[in-house]
Design an enzyme around this catalytic site. Structure first.
Site, PDB file in Angstrom:
ATOM      1  N   HIS A  36       7.785  -7.246  12.843  1.00  0.00           N
ATOM      2  CA  HIS A  36       8.983  -6.900  12.081  1.00  0.00           C
ATOM      3  C   HIS A  36      10.130  -6.696  13.060  1.00  0.00           C
ATOM      4  O   HIS A  36      10.068  -5.849  13.942  1.00  0.00           O
ATOM      5  CB  HIS A  36       8.711  -5.623  11.298  1.00  0.00           C
ATOM      6  N   ASP A  61       5.277 -11.177   8.224  1.00  0.00           N
ATOM      7  CA  ASP A  61       5.904  -9.853   8.209  1.00  0.00           C
ATOM      8  C   ASP A  61       5.363  -9.028   7.044  1.00  0.00           C
ATOM      9  O   ASP A  61       5.355  -9.486   5.902  1.00  0.00           O
ATOM     10  CB  ASP A  61       7.418 -10.021   8.093  1.00  0.00           C
ATOM     11  N   SER A  68      15.756  -5.695   8.893  1.00  0.00           N
ATOM     12  CA  SER A  68      15.035  -5.017   7.825  1.00  0.00           C
ATOM     13  C   SER A  68      15.994  -4.646   6.689  1.00  0.00           C
ATOM     14  O   SER A  68      16.687  -5.518   6.177  1.00  0.00           O
ATOM     15  CB  SER A  68      14.304  -3.794   8.398  1.00  0.00           C
TER      16      SER A  68
END
Length: 532
Positions: A494, A465, A240
């Site tokens: 994710h 995502d 991320s």
């Protein structure tokens, strides 16, 4: 835009939160060279980073048992790395970064160094990463033989000079205002809250610290940690927001990088960081929200929430309206509902549990929803609190880049998006609005680009995502020459490297153990679909 936490934190702004998850001998490593930070005016930071890293290489890390209140049991060890608050003043004020490790489980011949991890955020702590070794996580058994697993709290986070923008008790108060405004008065109230929050960041943290809460500084910190570990080159896994840290590291310190995996990629384009990235995210969240609703409808025999997406949506809108009129249990209003239900677009691993809570509520069990969605009123003590994570998120994104200061632009963009993508749009807008009145100078993002001494980088991404839309992975792939992109098609969770998908897991292992990547990009099928 936050993408590291299974549950978004309730925002301080009266709306739903957004993204609202063995020491070597000192001196054995040559002092690192200056970074490749070539942006205009950054020479002083580059020299400061080199000075700090050389000092850390001499000093090393004094590994000890972790403090008991960190909940990191032996054999995990903890330590500290000192870094300059301001890299233009490497001999000035220092802050301490908390680091931990689980040493490699293999033989001396198998060991390849340290693997450093960042889970995202901004605002996420990486200190749980070494537990993947101590709990013998099956996905990481092979890698754990070769690497010490190293986690850290980035500057401002948790145990690393933690920052704050609001009293933690105020932060967790509920219910908060519905993030979807009904009137101009509602918008004005949120604007006032956003301005007050920005001012609170300056008052509680101090402008000197706030001005240094940037991704490039976190990247410099990462290079100092590398040196303190006694590593000539960094092995790194970022998820991320951790992928943006990795992208900037690869740009600033390409010669210090050995292997890097970036998983669920933030689009590194200067035009995306950070205002446009959040708008893009609103669109992606809506699509993933609909996929969850389709799954719930397909499993109506279990959940009894409707046999079509539209029927499930109607139940959701009815729940929101009820919670707006009379907060459930007195604490769960629309903001708290979004904070809970948004986990479904993040991770399909929680699809069943969220649908179950929703189903129980519809059957008359309101307590299940209260238990799941009400804010944790105890999450106010110590350094690692929801308030701290929210403060770091805000500080980094607002300081990293220039944000629009015109309310008319914010209003126009979010009103337009909300028409077709209402699930997260206004909640996301209020979460980021402090950036419009940010009290310290906003920077120009690093131009992420490839250098000739950058090793092959492995990029892993699912096509659907929501938190970090797929085009971001494509963009970074194009920027980093020689990189390889593994696409998990028809999937949307994710954080892909933590899921069981042999097509991906085997390639991650191969890369970390041998440095080898496929001759071309790879498309994998999705991981297993959740079962009710």
């Amino acid at each position: 835009m936050r993408g590291n936490s299974p549950k978004r934190r309730t925002a301080a702004l009266g709306s739903a939160g957004v993204f609202v998850t063995a020491a070597l001998i000192a001196g054995a490593v040559a002092a690192p060279t200056a970074s490749a930070d070539s942006r205009p005016g950054q020479d002083r930071e580059a020299r400061g980073a080199a000075i700090a890293a050389a000092k850390a290489a001499r000093t090393g890390i004094d590994w000890k048992d972790c403090p008991t209140d960190w909940s990191l049991a032996a054999p995990i060890q903890c330590g500290w790395v000192s870094v300059p608050l301001d890299y233009t003043k490497p001999h000035g004020k220092q802050i301490k970064l908390a680091v931990d490790r689980a040493v490699s489980t293999g033989t001396k011949a198998e060991r390849q160094g340290a693997l450093v991890y960042n889970p995202g955020g901004p605002g996420g702590s990486g200190l749980r990463f070494p537990t993947r070794v101590t709990t013998k996580n099956a996905l990481w058994v092979n890698t754990a033989k070769a690497y010490d697993f190293v986690g850290f709290d980035p500057r401002g986070v948790g145990h690393s000079a933690p920052i704050s923008c609001q009293d933690p008790q105020e932060f967790v108060k509920a219910p908060k205002a519905d993030p979807v405004p009904d009137s101009e008065a509602d918008k004005l109230a949120q604007r006032k809250l956003a301005r007050a929050y920005a001012e609170g960041c300056a008052q509680r943290t101090g402008k000197a610290m706030l001005a240094q809460m940037t991704t490039p500084n976190t990247v410099r910190d990462l290079d100092v940690i590398r040196a303190a570990l006694g590593e000539k080159k960094l092995n790194y896994l970022g998820v991320s927001y951790g992928t943006y840290i990795g992208a900037v590291y690869g740009t600033m310190f390409p010669g210090h990088l050995r292997r890097m995996i970036v998983d669920s990629v933030v689009d590194p384009s200067r035009e995306k960081i950070w205002y446009q990235a959040n708008l893009d995210q609103d669109v992606a969240f809506e699509g993933r929200w609909k996929q969850w609703q389709d799954w719930v409808a397909a499993n109506d025999a279990t959940y009894h929430l409707g046999t079509t997406r539209a029927a499930v949506q109607d139940k959701w809108l009815e729940l929101r309206a009820t919670a707006k009129k009379h907060p459930i249990g007195g604490v769960v209003g629309p903001a708290e509902l979004i904070s809970f239900f948004q986990s479904a677009p993040y991770y399909d691993s929680v699809w069943a549990s969220i649908a179950s809570v929703f189903s129980k509520y519809e059957a008359g069990d309101t307590q299940a929803l209260i238990d799941a969605a009400a804010p944790d009123l105890s999450d106010t003590a110590g350094n690692i609190s929801a308030e701290n994570g929210n403060a770091v998120y805000t500080a980094v994104e607002c300081t990293d880049a220039k944000w629009p200061t015109s309310w008319q632009k914010w209003d126009r963009d979010n009103t337009r998006l909300n028409t077709d993508y209402p699930f997260m749009t206004w909640a996301n807008a209020w979460m980021n609005l402090p950036c419009a009145t940010w009290p310290v100078k906003q920077q120009t993002p690093v131009e992420v680009t490839s250098h000739k001494n950058l090793p092959p980088v492995l990029i892993v991404q699912s096509t659907d995502d929501a938190a970090t839309p797929y085009p971001g992975a494509v963009d970074l792939h194009q920027r980093f020459k020689g990189s390889r992109l593994i696409t998990e098609k028809n999937a949307g969770s994710h954080g892909v490297t933590g899921l069981v998908n042999p097509c991906i897991n085997q390639r991650v292992d191969t890369y970390l153990l041998t440095g080898k990547v496929d001759a071309a990009d790879v498309t994998c099928g999705p991981h297993a679909t959740p079962t009710p």
